[in-house]
Design a protein around this motif. Structure first.
Motif, PDB file in Angstrom:
ATOM      1  N   LYS A 132      -6.113  14.751   6.319  1.00 42.08           N
ATOM      2  CA  LYS A 132      -5.961  13.574   5.443  1.00 42.08           C
ATOM      3  C   LYS A 132      -4.731  12.743   5.800  1.00 42.08           C
ATOM      4  CE  LYS A 132      -8.651  14.900   1.485  1.00 42.08           C
ATOM      5  NZ  LYS A 132      -8.635  15.896   0.463  1.00 42.08           N
ATOM      6  N   PHE A 134      -3.989  11.807   8.744  1.00 43.07           N
ATOM      7  CA  PHE A 134      -4.346  10.868   9.817  1.00 43.07           C
ATOM      8  C   PHE A 134      -5.622  10.086   9.547  1.00 43.07           C
ATOM      9  CE2 PHE A 134      -2.269  14.687  11.536  1.00 43.07           C
ATOM     10  CZ  PHE A 134      -1.087  14.111  11.997  1.00 43.07           C
ATOM     11  N   THR A 135      -6.383  10.499   8.527  1.00 40.74           N
ATOM     12  CA  THR A 135      -7.681   9.852   8.296  1.00 40.74           C
ATOM     13  C   THR A 135      -7.833   9.461   6.830  1.00 40.74           C
ATOM     14  OG1 THR A 135      -8.824  11.926   7.757  1.00 40.74           O
ATOM     15  CG2 THR A 135      -8.705  11.341  10.084  1.00 40.74           C
ATOM     16  N   ARG A 136      -8.784   8.582   6.559  1.00 44.61           N
ATOM     17  CA  ARG A 136      -9.056   8.203   5.166  1.00 44.61           C
ATOM     18  C   ARG A 136     -10.568   8.018   4.996  1.00 44.61           C
ATOM     19  NH1 ARG A 136     -10.307   2.790   5.217  1.00 44.61           N
ATOM     20  NH2 ARG A 136      -9.555   1.664   7.059  1.00 44.61           N
ATOM     21  N   VAL A 138     -14.129   6.415   4.214  1.00 45.46           N
ATOM     22  CA  VAL A 138     -14.534   5.024   4.456  1.00 45.46           C
ATOM     23  C   VAL A 138     -15.893   4.706   3.829  1.00 45.46           C
ATOM     24  CG1 VAL A 138     -15.538   5.475   6.748  1.00 45.46           C
ATOM     25  CG2 VAL A 138     -14.604   3.236   6.260  1.00 45.46           C
ATOM     26  N   SER A 145     -15.253   9.345   7.259  1.00 51.13           N
ATOM     27  CA  SER A 145     -13.850   8.928   7.249  1.00 51.13           C
ATOM     28  C   SER A 145     -13.571   8.148   8.525  1.00 51.13           C
ATOM     29  CB  SER A 145     -12.930  10.148   7.219  1.00 51.13           C
ATOM     30  OG  SER A 145     -13.082  10.849   6.010  1.00 51.13           O
ATOM     31  N   CYS A 146     -12.402   7.501   8.571  1.00 54.69           N
ATOM     32  CA  CYS A 146     -11.987   6.843   9.814  1.00 54.69           C
ATOM     33  C   CYS A 146     -10.486   7.082  10.004  1.00 54.69           C
ATOM     34  CB  CYS A 146     -12.300   5.347   9.780  1.00 54.69           C
ATOM     35  SG  CYS A 146     -11.356   4.448   8.560  1.00 54.69           S
ATOM     36  N   ALA A 147      -9.974   6.730  11.180  1.00 53.99           N
ATOM     37  CA  ALA A 147      -8.549   6.956  11.478  1.00 53.99           C
ATOM     38  C   ALA A 147      -7.697   5.975  10.676  1.00 53.99           C
ATOM     39  CB  ALA A 147      -8.301   6.765  12.967  1.00 53.99           C
ATOM     40  N   ARG A 148      -6.526   6.438  10.184  1.00 52.04           N
ATOM     41  CA  ARG A 148      -5.624   5.532   9.449  1.00 52.04           C
ATOM     42  C   ARG A 148      -4.987   4.527  10.401  1.00 52.04           C
ATOM     43  NH1 ARG A 148      -4.496   6.826   4.153  1.00 52.04           N
ATOM     44  NH2 ARG A 148      -5.053   8.944   3.575  1.00 52.04           N
ATOM     45  N   VAL A 149      -4.642   5.007  11.596  1.00 53.77           N
ATOM     46  CA  VAL A 149      -4.105   4.096  12.624  1.00 53.77           C
ATOM     47  C   VAL A 149      -4.945   4.253  13.877  1.00 53.77           C
ATOM     48  CG1 VAL A 149      -1.684   3.956  11.878  1.00 53.77           C
ATOM     49  CG2 VAL A 149      -2.431   5.885  13.256  1.00 53.77           C
ATOM     50  N   HIS A 158     -16.583   6.299  12.666  1.00 56.70           N
ATOM     51  CA  HIS A 158     -16.632   6.757  11.281  1.00 56.70           C
ATOM     52  C   HIS A 158     -17.209   8.168  11.366  1.00 56.70           C
ATOM     53  CE1 HIS A 158     -16.739   2.517   9.238  1.00 56.70           C
ATOM     54  NE2 HIS A 158     -15.769   2.648  10.124  1.00 56.70           N
TER      55      HIS A 158
END
Ligand code: SF4
Ligand code: SF4
Length: 426
Positions: A132, A134-136, A138, A145-149, A158
């Motif tokens: 969590k 590094f990801t959030r 979506v 989920s997808c990458a935060r950066v 995704h």
């Protein structure tokens, strides 16, 4: 080197069967995207005819061309000469990796992680705890989920996150006798189901118990080995086959079932071909009694349609995993499971057996081509107007989830056994 020489001899015998008719072009999803002869089975087989020379002249080029393949089996299923292109490509990759060696990244992932099931379990459990950061999330309906950066590995994917608690920590090992069905099965979980889709395995156990099927569920199961073999790492593949045979081969059960099309196909088709010599007979015997879970429930355990009147109405479309339909000829049974689930209405999509474009490491290496293939699949799913897309392979679920989520669709991605299990108690 003895193993490599044997594979080389087998390859030479198999390559002469291709008559260069080109009929594999029309069914190859990679060729459909690139239009390049080098990407289709015929082009790759021509390259392999001069493997020894090409390996010395341009080893990197041979490696790249061989890897640009989903191992989907569409060419094999449609070849008038019966050329088993997948088997040839797997052997050729093993020959190349055996002579050239694996890349440092593949050595780390395959030899230091995948080859050691308990270490692999621990590492993915750590990954699940920290993902969590590094990801959030979506798309809640698709479950992605997808990458935060921006990250060069994840890119704009995704993806399905790792489960907070893997299946092997949720359900203890067990060995229960046959019930009213008279059958006892061994349940092979598979890495993706254990670590990303534990709900599929729980559903499978619930439905099997509901049908009165005894279950043998050993602990410390390993990967089926196909990620290693697809990368040419024959030693890791054979080690994993031996590890799993130790857990299953001598146990008392009638049929080994899995809910993963790729695991079923690997155990059924690939273990007998590529297991180490001393394990080949045991692999053959286990392969002969291995089945997809949908097939087992419909053909053996007499799965009946549910009658729950209060079940929520769902429009469900079904994607045929290549390993299930083209490899094992299983396509009616998953549809029968969906039709038997209360409240589910099956709507066929166009080209339901066109590959989703996942192909394991193909997706990592050739994401743009993989995405091109997957977008076509997502468009066919969306056109049906379904609320749910079901499929019998967790790898297909990851790819379809990525494509639907990127398209902004609100369509759940489920396994047929989950749909059936959801209404068991209603
Ligand atoms: S692999 Fe089969 S379909 Fe393709 S060119 Fe050879 S014989 Fe024809
Ligand atoms: S296995 Fe699939 S991707 Fe590979 S050459 Fe055959 S049809 Fe094309």
């Amino acid at each position: 080197m003895e193993k490599i020489a044997r594979l080389m001899r087998e390859l030479e015998d198999q390559l002469v069967v291709c008559m260069r008719c080109g009929m594999c072009q029309s069914v190859c999803p990679v060729f459909d995207q690139t239009g390049r002869e080098a990407d289709v089975a015929r082009g790759k087989l021509a390259l392999l005819s001069g493997l020894m020379e090409s390996m010395f002249d341009d080893p990197e080029g041979v490696y790249q061309r061989l890897n640009k393949c989903l191992l989907c089996g569409s060419c094999t299923a449609n070849c008038p000469s019966g050329v088993s292109a997948q088997e040839i490509f797997l052997k050729a990759r093993a020959i190349l990796a055996g002579t050239m060696g694996l890349s440092p990244a593949k050595r780390l992932i395959l030899k230091a992680m995948l080859a050691h099931p308990q270490r692999f379990d621990r590492l993915t459990e750590w990954g699940a705890r920290f993902q969590k950061i590094f990801t959030r999330p979506v798309n809640d309906i698709v479950g992605t989920s997808c990458a935060r950066v921006m990250s060069p590995l994840i890119r704009d994917r995704h993806f399905k996150p790792l489960a907070a608690v893997p299946f092997h920590r949720q359900v203890a090992a067990s060995d229960r006798p046959a019930g009213k069905s008279g059958f006892k099965v061994a349940f092979f979980v598979g890495c993706l189901i254990d670590k990303m889709f534990p709900g599929i395995a729980r559903s499978a156990i619930n439905v099997l118990e509901h049908q009165g099927v005894g279950i043998y569920l050993p602990d410390n199961q390993g990967c089926c080995g196909i990620p290693a073999l697809s990368s040419g790492d024959l030693a890791t593949f054979q080690k994993l086959v031996a590890h799993n045979l130790e857990r299953f081969a001598a146990a008392d059960f009638d049929i080994l079932v899995t809910a993963c099309a790729t695991c079923t196909s690997t155990i059924h088709e690939v273990w007998p071909l590529m297991a180490a010599e001393q394990n080949r007979r045991a692999a053959e015997r286990l392969a002969q009694r291995t089945m997809d879970i949908n097939q087992f429930l419909v053909k053996k355990a007499g799965l009946r349609p549910q009658k729950a009147s209060n079940a929520k109405g769902r429009r469900v479309t079904y994607h045929d995993p290549c390993h299930l339909k083209k490899g094992l000829k299983v396509f009616d049974e998953p549809r029968a499971v969906i039709n038997a689930a209360a409240g589910c209405q099956l709507i066929e999509m166009a080209e339901s057996d066109w590959c989703c474009g996942m192909g394991g490491s193909f997706n990592l290496q050739y994401y743009d081509i993989s995405k091109g293939i997957g977008r076509k699949k997502a468009a066919h799913i969306i056109e049906t107007g379904a609320d749910v897309v079901a499929t019998g392979c967790p790898a297909c679920m990851i790819q379809i989830g990525d494509m639907l989520s990127q398209a902004g669709a609100q369509i759940a991605v489920r396994h047929p056994i989950e749909l059936y299990a959801e209404t068991l108690d209603e």
